[in-house]
Design an enzyme around this catalytic site. Structure first.
Site, PDB file in Angstrom:
ATOM      1  N   LEU A 139       0.863  -1.177   0.000  1.00  0.00           N
ATOM      2  CA  LEU A 139       0.000   0.000   0.000  1.00  0.00           C
ATOM      3  C   LEU A 139       0.901   1.229   0.000  1.00  0.00           C
ATOM      4  O   LEU A 139       1.848   1.307   0.781  1.00  0.00           O
ATOM      5  CB  LEU A 139      -0.903  -0.013   1.234  1.00  0.00           C
ATOM      6  CG  LEU A 139      -2.062   0.987   1.305  1.00  0.00           C
ATOM      7  CD1 LEU A 139      -2.981   0.846   0.107  1.00  0.00           C
ATOM      8  CD2 LEU A 139      -2.849   0.778   2.595  1.00  0.00           C
ATOM      9  N   ASP A 140       0.640   2.169  -0.897  1.00  0.00           N
ATOM     10  CA  ASP A 140       1.486   3.360  -1.023  1.00  0.00           C
ATOM     11  C   ASP A 140       1.668   4.056   0.326  1.00  0.00           C
ATOM     12  O   ASP A 140       0.740   4.092   1.137  1.00  0.00           O
ATOM     13  CB  ASP A 140       0.865   4.356  -1.997  1.00  0.00           C
ATOM     14  CG  ASP A 140       1.024   3.935  -3.453  1.00  0.00           C
ATOM     15  OD1 ASP A 140       1.812   3.012  -3.706  1.00  0.00           O
ATOM     16  OD2 ASP A 140       0.356   4.529  -4.311  1.00  0.00           O
ATOM     17  N   PRO A 141       2.853   4.640   0.564  1.00  0.00           N
ATOM     18  CA  PRO A 141       3.103   5.322   1.848  1.00  0.00           C
ATOM     19  C   PRO A 141       2.058   6.388   2.179  1.00  0.00           C
ATOM     20  O   PRO A 141       1.665   6.527   3.336  1.00  0.00           O
ATOM     21  CB  PRO A 141       4.485   5.949   1.640  1.00  0.00           C
ATOM     22  CG  PRO A 141       5.146   5.076   0.623  1.00  0.00           C
ATOM     23  CD  PRO A 141       4.050   4.625  -0.294  1.00  0.00           C
TER      24      PRO A 141
END
Length: 289
Positions: free
Chosen positions: A37-39
């Site tokens: 999951l993207d930061p």
């Protein structure tokens, strides 16, 4: 400690950061995540712990759902709010019909080009490594499936909130990019929350604070495996738990991967049915584990 944990990842942390936090908190090294999951995004991050880390390859086609906000007016190189502005356009009001007609074009099986700022690998390197080095690279489109896109709200004329149900491998930032292109307006993904991954739902996820306070519960290792179950008798249980193949007297006219349970109905691993026999595919408990 073996099983899956439904973590609510906060924005600002990488998926690796969450794994590192859990390793320290739970004092266990064998921890992994099922899908990055993207930061900058928040939401559901399924975590495998202990022996469950050996089952990731048998977790197939987990459908995902997201809530995303699109902000119109400018676009960035990263396709989200963290990048550099690369295009600015005037913003106009869209009718509901225009929005619905454009969005429906992206439902079903479509080709999508991943963002250059992503962890997808080409020739052994992550795309963002090429981007940061200023190198151009030919990115081939991937086939994905968008099951549904639903408009939740439209804050005229600047912000659009949507829910997306999609297959593994879908980049919501890229979907936002392509929707904006079809609307002939610059835009970027200004917010993203992953609301579900398969059976992992945001409503029953645990925050890092919950986990700090030991207020969490692991999901059983077999609970999210969408595979047929085979319950072995006592003799076959002993053979399988020693790594031996056995005659298939449980599921007929089939060749497939199955979940194996011993005579006490305990999940012991993964089997492979072929040529009228059951072979050990992945043993979690037993002499040959």
């Amino acid at each position: 400690m073996d099983g899956f944990l439904n973590v609510l990842k906060p924005p600002g942390m990488t998926s690796h950061d969450v794994v590192a936090f859990l390793r320290k908190k739970l004092n266990i090294k064998k921890i992994g995540h099922l899908g990055t999951l993207d930061p900058g995004a928040a939401g559901v991050l399924p975590i495998s712990i202990g022996k469950a880390t050996r089952l990731s390859q048998y977790i197939f086609d987990l459908k995902k759902s997201y809530r995303a906000e699109i902000t119109f007016g400018f676009s960035t190189d990263t396709l989200d709010k963290y990048g550099n502005i690369v295009e600015v356009t005037p913003v106009r009001q869209f009718t509901n019909d225009i929005l619905e007609n454009v969005i429906k074009k992206f439902e079903g099986n479509i080709l999508q080009i991943p963002p250059i700022y992503s962890a997808k690998k080409i020739n052994g390197k992550k795309l963002y490594e090429y981007a940061r080095a200023g190198k151009e690279i030919n990115i081939k489109p991937s086939t994905i499936n968008i099951y549904e896109i639903k408009v939740l709200s439209y804050e005229i004329p600047y912000k659009l909130l949507i829910d997306v149900k999609c297959s593994k491998g879908t980049y919501i930032r890229a979907l936002v990019r392509d929707i904006c292109k079809s609307l002939s307006v610059a835009g970027y993904m200004s917010m993203l929350i992953r609301t579900s991954v398969g059976l992992f739902n945001i409503d029953n996820s645990y925050t890092l604070e919950d986990i700090k306070l030991d207020n969490y519960k692991l999901l059983d290792m077999d609970s999210i495996l969408s595979l047929p179950s085979v319950y072995l008798d006592y003799i076959d249980s002993k053979k399988i738990m020693h790594g031996q193949c056995i005659e298939n007297k449980y599921l007929f006219n089939t060749e497939k991967i199955v979940k194996l349970y011993n005579s006490d109905k305990m999940f012991i691993g993964i089997g492979n049915i072929r040529n009228s026999k059951i072979y050990v595919e992945r043993l979690l408990f037993g002499a040959e584990e």
